[in-house]
Design a protein around this motif. Sequence first.
Motif, PDB file in Angstrom:
ATOM      1  N   GLU A  90       0.810  -1.223   0.000  1.00  0.00           N
ATOM      2  CA  GLU A  90       0.000   0.000   0.000  1.00  0.00           C
ATOM      3  C   GLU A  90       0.843   1.273   0.000  1.00  0.00           C
ATOM      4  OE1 GLU A  90      -3.170  -0.300  -0.258  1.00  0.00           O
ATOM      5  OE2 GLU A  90      -3.471  -2.407   0.309  1.00  0.00           O
ATOM      6  N   GLY A  91       2.137   1.147  -0.254  1.00  0.00           N
ATOM      7  CA  GLY A  91       3.029   2.288  -0.132  1.00  0.00           C
ATOM      8  C   GLY A  91       2.696   3.454  -1.036  1.00  0.00           C
ATOM      9  N   HIS A  92       1.973   3.202  -2.137  1.00  0.00           N
ATOM     10  CA  HIS A  92       1.630   4.297  -3.045  1.00  0.00           C
ATOM     11  C   HIS A  92       0.692   5.317  -2.402  1.00  0.00           C
ATOM     12  CE1 HIS A  92      -1.487   1.212  -3.372  1.00  0.00           C
ATOM     13  NE2 HIS A  92      -2.318   2.167  -3.766  1.00  0.00           N
ATOM     14  N   GLU A  93       0.085   4.960  -1.264  1.00  0.00           N
ATOM     15  CA  GLU A  93      -0.799   5.882  -0.559  1.00  0.00           C
ATOM     16  C   GLU A  93      -0.129   6.530   0.650  1.00  0.00           C
ATOM     17  OE1 GLU A  93      -4.305   3.728   0.483  1.00  0.00           O
ATOM     18  OE2 GLU A  93      -5.164   3.875  -1.533  1.00  0.00           O
ATOM     19  N   VAL A  94       1.120   6.163   0.933  1.00  0.00           N
ATOM     20  CA  VAL A  94       1.804   6.625   2.142  1.00  0.00           C
ATOM     21  C   VAL A  94       2.626   7.871   1.833  1.00  0.00           C
ATOM     22  CG1 VAL A  94       3.468   6.033   3.940  1.00  0.00           C
ATOM     23  CG2 VAL A  94       1.855   4.301   3.115  1.00  0.00           C
ATOM     24  N   ALA A  95       2.356   8.938   2.581  1.00  0.00           N
ATOM     25  CA  ALA A  95       3.159  10.155   2.454  1.00  0.00           C
ATOM     26  C   ALA A  95       4.314  10.169   3.441  1.00  0.00           C
ATOM     27  CB  ALA A  95       2.287  11.392   2.679  1.00  0.00           C
ATOM     28  N   LEU A  96       4.108   9.594   4.633  1.00  0.00           N
ATOM     29  CA  LEU A  96       5.112   9.657   5.687  1.00  0.00           C
ATOM     30  C   LEU A  96       5.094   8.394   6.526  1.00  0.00           C
ATOM     31  CD1 LEU A  96       7.201  11.282   7.395  1.00  0.00           C
ATOM     32  CD2 LEU A  96       5.266  12.153   8.720  1.00  0.00           C
ATOM     33  N   VAL A  97       6.280   7.857   6.786  1.00  0.00           N
ATOM     34  CA  VAL A  97       6.480   6.794   7.780  1.00  0.00           C
ATOM     35  C   VAL A  97       7.167   7.447   8.965  1.00  0.00           C
ATOM     36  CG1 VAL A  97       7.552   4.569   8.277  1.00  0.00           C
ATOM     37  CG2 VAL A  97       6.724   5.075   5.958  1.00  0.00           C
ATOM     38  N   LEU A  98       6.558   7.342  10.157  1.00  0.00           N
ATOM     39  CA  LEU A  98       7.125   7.951  11.356  1.00  0.00           C
ATOM     40  C   LEU A  98       6.996   6.961  12.504  1.00  0.00           C
ATOM     41  CD1 LEU A  98       8.395  10.321  12.835  1.00  0.00           C
ATOM     42  CD2 LEU A  98       6.105  11.254  13.199  1.00  0.00           C
ATOM     43  N   LEU A  99       8.096   6.283  12.799  1.00  0.00           N
ATOM     44  CA  LEU A  99       8.102   5.238  13.828  1.00  0.00           C
ATOM     45  C   LEU A  99       9.081   5.581  14.940  1.00  0.00           C
ATOM     46  CD1 LEU A  99       8.281   2.087  11.510  1.00  0.00           C
ATOM     47  CD2 LEU A  99       6.221   3.161  12.429  1.00  0.00           C
ATOM     48  N   GLY A 100       8.893   4.940  16.075  1.00  0.00           N
ATOM     49  CA  GLY A 100       9.858   5.037  17.164  1.00  0.00           C
ATOM     50  C   GLY A 100      11.022   4.101  16.914  1.00  0.00           C
ATOM     51  N   GLY A 101      12.250   4.595  17.034  1.00  0.00           N
ATOM     52  CA  GLY A 101      13.414   3.750  16.785  1.00  0.00           C
ATOM     53  C   GLY A 101      13.511   2.591  17.757  1.00  0.00           C
ATOM     54  N   VAL A 102      13.197   2.842  19.018  1.00  0.00           N
ATOM     55  CA  VAL A 102      13.020   1.810  20.033  1.00  0.00           C
ATOM     56  C   VAL A 102      11.642   2.039  20.633  1.00  0.00           C
ATOM     57  CG1 VAL A 102      13.793   0.900  22.262  1.00  0.00           C
ATOM     58  CG2 VAL A 102      15.477   1.564  20.539  1.00  0.00           C
ATOM     59  N   ASN A 103      10.806   1.035  20.620  1.00  0.00           N
ATOM     60  CA  ASN A 103       9.445   1.206  21.104  1.00  0.00           C
ATOM     61  C   ASN A 103       9.433   1.442  22.607  1.00  0.00           C
ATOM     62  OD1 ASN A 103       6.759  -0.275  22.252  1.00  0.00           O
ATOM     63  ND2 ASN A 103       6.375   0.793  20.325  1.00  0.00           N
ATOM     64  N   TYR A 104       8.705   2.474  23.023  1.00  0.00           N
ATOM     65  CA  TYR A 104       8.728   2.867  24.437  1.00  0.00           C
ATOM     66  C   TYR A 104       8.129   1.803  25.346  1.00  0.00           C
ATOM     67  CZ  TYR A 104       3.762   3.668  25.356  1.00  0.00           C
ATOM     68  OH  TYR A 104       2.424   3.483  25.590  1.00  0.00           O
ATOM     69  N   LEU A 105       7.175   1.018  24.844  1.00  0.00           N
ATOM     70  CA  LEU A 105       6.469   0.060  25.689  1.00  0.00           C
ATOM     71  C   LEU A 105       7.183  -1.281  25.764  1.00  0.00           C
ATOM     72  CD1 LEU A 105       3.883  -0.337  27.382  1.00  0.00           C
ATOM     73  CD2 LEU A 105       2.815  -1.285  25.322  1.00  0.00           C
ATOM     74  N   THR A 106       7.597  -1.790  24.619  1.00  0.00           N
ATOM     75  CA  THR A 106       8.186  -3.130  24.576  1.00  0.00           C
ATOM     76  C   THR A 106       9.707  -3.131  24.600  1.00  0.00           C
ATOM     77  OG1 THR A 106       8.320  -3.208  22.155  1.00  0.00           O
ATOM     78  CG2 THR A 106       6.229  -3.874  23.176  1.00  0.00           C
ATOM     79  N   GLY A 107      10.325  -1.998  24.283  1.00  0.00           N
ATOM     80  CA  GLY A 107      11.785  -1.958  24.199  1.00  0.00           C
ATOM     81  C   GLY A 107      12.345  -2.536  22.918  1.00  0.00           C
ATOM     82  N   GLU A 108      11.489  -2.832  21.933  1.00  0.00           N
ATOM     83  CA  GLU A 108      11.958  -3.420  20.669  1.00  0.00           C
ATOM     84  C   GLU A 108      12.688  -2.378  19.833  1.00  0.00           C
ATOM     85  OE1 GLU A 108      10.305  -5.621  16.595  1.00  0.00           O
ATOM     86  OE2 GLU A 108       8.883  -4.950  18.144  1.00  0.00           O
ATOM     87  N   LEU A 109      13.875  -2.737  19.349  1.00  0.00           N
ATOM     88  CA  LEU A 109      14.648  -1.910  18.426  1.00  0.00           C
ATOM     89  C   LEU A 109      14.199  -2.209  17.000  1.00  0.00           C
ATOM     90  CD1 LEU A 109      17.024  -0.080  17.568  1.00  0.00           C
ATOM     91  CD2 LEU A 109      18.530  -2.083  17.828  1.00  0.00           C
ATOM     92  N   MET A 110      13.730  -1.174  16.319  1.00  0.00           N
ATOM     93  CA  MET A 110      13.274  -1.355  14.935  1.00  0.00           C
ATOM     94  C   MET A 110      14.469  -1.490  13.987  1.00  0.00           C
ATOM     95  SD  MET A 110      10.088  -1.256  15.535  1.00  0.00           S
ATOM     96  CE  MET A 110       8.946  -0.621  16.773  1.00  0.00           C
ATOM     97  N   ASP A 111      14.204  -2.109  12.849  1.00  0.00           N
ATOM     98  CA  ASP A 111      15.221  -2.199  11.805  1.00  0.00           C
ATOM     99  C   ASP A 111      15.178  -0.891  11.016  1.00  0.00           C
ATOM    100  OD1 ASP A 111      16.945  -2.790   9.731  1.00  0.00           O
ATOM    101  OD2 ASP A 111      16.190  -4.836   9.464  1.00  0.00           O
ATOM    102  N   ILE A 112      15.857   0.107  11.541  1.00  0.00           N
ATOM    103  CA  ILE A 112      15.776   1.457  10.967  1.00  0.00           C
ATOM    104  C   ILE A 112      16.246   1.485   9.513  1.00  0.00           C
ATOM    105  CG2 ILE A 112      16.593   3.841  11.204  1.00  0.00           C
ATOM    106  CD1 ILE A 112      16.656   3.387  14.235  1.00  0.00           C
ATOM    107  N   PRO A 113      17.393   0.860   9.182  1.00  0.00           N
ATOM    108  CA  PRO A 113      17.812   0.902   7.772  1.00  0.00           C
ATOM    109  C   PRO A 113      16.813   0.249   6.820  1.00  0.00           C
ATOM    110  CG  PRO A 113      19.632   0.206   9.192  1.00  0.00           C
ATOM    111  CD  PRO A 113      18.391   0.197  10.033  1.00  0.00           C
ATOM    112  N   ALA A 114      16.292  -0.929   7.198  1.00  0.00           N
ATOM    113  CA  ALA A 114      15.392  -1.652   6.295  1.00  0.00           C
ATOM    114  C   ALA A 114      14.078  -0.909   6.105  1.00  0.00           C
ATOM    115  CB  ALA A 114      15.130  -3.064   6.824  1.00  0.00           C
TER     116      ALA A 114
END
Length: 411
Positions: free
Chosen positions: A168-192
């Motif tokens: 669905e990326g053709h409809e996405v203007a902005l991706v804005l995520l937390g680099g490390v999730n505040y609740l779970t502590g999960e580190l996102m794959d920022i480069p990917a």
Amino acid sequence: MFTEADALERDAADPGHRDLFHVPPAEGGRYAEAAYLAGNSLGLQPRATRGDLLDDLDAWARLGVEGHLDAARPWLPYHEFLTGTAARLVGARPAETVVMNSLTVNLHLLMVSFYRPTGTRTKIVIEDTAFPSDSYAVRSQARFHGLDPDATVVRLDPADVLAYLAREGHEVALVLLGGVNYLTGELMDIPAITRAGHEAGALVGWDLAHAAGNVPLELHEWGPDFAAWCSYKYLNSGPGALGGVFVHERHLGDPAVQRFEGWWSTEPATRFEMAPVSRPPATADAWQVSNPPIYAMGPVRTSLEIFDRIGMADLRARSVRLTGYLESLLDELPTTLVTPRDPGRRGSQLSLRISTGSAHELAKRLRFEFGVITDAREPDIVRAAPVPLYCSYHDCWRLADALAHILEEAR
């Protein structure tokens, strides 16, 4: 079960930098100092902060307005004293980095530039457990552009982001995520995720509130369009401390990029010409609006210099050791870890789901009965962060020992 003696032996072999910080006294238990495991919420005060801040105050007392140019750390260019250290911390170039404002203010200023919905490309992707301030910010941005936030803001499990962007990326203007999730502590794959967002034609930004000072970052190399972070968690700059901003160099000096501007958005060399039209520099400084609050910048400067001396590589290595040790202790208890077990997919925080009672009540017992300070998120998450700068193996052992006593009572 690991023993207290074992924890103390580990501390002797791997001591960290606790001596650089003020550790609060314990309010319960049998130890003088608290086992402070809440640096993911508010970092401890460096011992150097008070003296550095008083030096800046003394300049005001001695010099008055002339401190803008004549103070030992002149106020006019004060924010520049933080640029190099902040850039090194997040893997950016100095021109891409500026310390200013608070986190959500910076996200709004950046979205003025990088959330530009057009046609059917309007959606904003955030994680389903985004920090509430991020949720409120993106929803208000959607409303500001005349869009329905319920239809515009797409909340996803982080595991589903890449597939959604491919589909669905053709409809996405902005991706804005937390680099490390505040609740779970999960580190996102920022480069990917950054690559996937760009391949879909979207712009990509990161909220690094729980990542800056916690995990190594290479923002320039990874190539997101922008990022913002706060300085009061892992960066130990005090409650409500100023945050930081990254804007990738490909956007710097581009006249097509829209920004809100103020006095500090213009070239420093011409600022006192008092011209009616801004001449913004081709750096992240162009996103500044107001002159910086010196006594809020001072603690950030002090803290960033600590990180610069020690280095994120060493801190990350100790973080992996400490967090792995705490994980081993918790595995001996009837607790559920919601943070990924792979050290490469998490930072310093481990989040536990409790099965009985209130998370806040458990955190209160840990603090007032055992002198262990953690952080709770209702209904059932207790967060513990053995921050590598000042936490010890003994702190981790104290948490596990306290939990063992409390959980045994609950049986």
